[in-house]
Scaffold this motif. Structure first.
Motif, mmCIF file in Angstrom:
data_model
loop_
_atom_site.group_PDB
_atom_site.id
_atom_site.type_symbol
_atom_site.label_atom_id
_atom_site.label_comp_id
_atom_site.label_asym_id
_atom_site.label_seq_id
_atom_site.Cartn_x
_atom_site.Cartn_y
_atom_site.Cartn_z
ATOM 1 N N ARG A 12 36.945 38.785 39.190
ATOM 2 C CA ARG A 12 38.029 39.215 40.083
ATOM 3 C C ARG A 12 38.611 38.033 40.856
ATOM 4 O O ARG A 12 39.820 37.919 41.021
ATOM 5 C CB ARG A 12 37.474 40.245 41.052
ATOM 6 C CG ARG A 12 38.325 41.405 41.191
ATOM 7 C CD ARG A 12 37.680 42.415 42.072
ATOM 8 N NE ARG A 12 38.688 43.410 42.309
ATOM 9 C CZ ARG A 12 38.553 44.446 43.045
ATOM 10 N NH1 ARG A 12 37.420 44.645 43.650
ATOM 11 N NH2 ARG A 12 39.523 45.293 43.193
ATOM 12 N N ALA A 13 37.749 37.152 41.328
ATOM 13 C CA ALA A 13 38.198 35.977 42.074
ATOM 14 C C ALA A 13 39.046 35.065 41.184
ATOM 15 O O ALA A 13 40.077 34.543 41.618
ATOM 16 C CB ALA A 13 37.003 35.221 42.631
ATOM 17 N N SER A 16 42.489 36.589 40.435
ATOM 18 C CA SER A 16 43.431 36.522 41.560
ATOM 19 C C SER A 16 44.098 35.151 41.652
ATOM 20 O O SER A 16 45.147 35.010 42.287
ATOM 21 C CB SER A 16 42.712 36.854 42.867
ATOM 22 O OG SER A 16 41.794 35.833 43.194
ATOM 23 N N LYS A 17 43.523 34.119 41.027
ATOM 24 C CA LYS A 17 44.105 32.771 41.028
ATOM 25 C C LYS A 17 45.210 32.608 39.991
ATOM 26 O O LYS A 17 45.966 31.650 40.040
ATOM 27 C CB LYS A 17 43.027 31.722 40.760
ATOM 28 C CG LYS A 17 41.961 31.650 41.824
ATOM 29 C CD LYS A 17 40.901 30.643 41.426
ATOM 30 C CE LYS A 17 39.730 30.647 42.390
ATOM 31 N NZ LYS A 17 38.671 29.707 41.939
ATOM 32 N N TRP A 20 50.844 35.267 37.610
ATOM 33 C CA TRP A 20 51.343 36.204 36.622
ATOM 34 C C TRP A 20 52.860 36.115 36.552
ATOM 35 O O TRP A 20 53.533 35.926 37.564
ATOM 36 C CB TRP A 20 50.922 37.628 36.977
ATOM 37 C CG TRP A 20 49.436 37.788 36.986
ATOM 38 C CD1 TRP A 20 48.628 37.827 38.076
ATOM 39 C CD2 TRP A 20 48.584 37.894 35.845
ATOM 40 N NE1 TRP A 20 47.323 37.966 37.695
ATOM 41 C CE2 TRP A 20 47.257 38.006 36.343
ATOM 42 C CE3 TRP A 20 48.794 37.907 34.480
ATOM 43 C CZ2 TRP A 20 46.164 38.131 35.491
ATOM 44 C CZ3 TRP A 20 47.710 38.037 33.639
ATOM 45 C CH2 TRP A 20 46.414 38.148 34.141
#
Length: 63
Positions: A12-13, A16-17, A20
């Motif tokens: 997840r971490a 998130s980086k 998109w």
């Protein structure tokens, strides 16, 4: 390997980086891919037909 819960937190971490693409960028890129596929297919159909006609002509010379 870490436990599954820790692994999912790390996934997840990292997700998130990620930067998109926007919806507009995705649609433009998709349109370009479709256009290039059409152009490439027309090119290969044309080349295929030219080779077929050339070979038919060469083979007809032997009759």
């Amino acid at each position: 390997m870490a436990n599954p819960f820790e692994f999912l937190q790390q996934v997840r971490a990292e997700a998130s980086k990620v930067t998109w693409p926007t919806r507009r960028e995705t649609l433009i890129t998709t349109g370009l891919v479709v256009l290039l596929v059409v152009v490439a297919s027309l090119f290969f159909v044309t080349v295929d037909q030219a080779i077929r006609l050339l070979l038919a002509f060469i083979l007809s010379l032997g009759k």
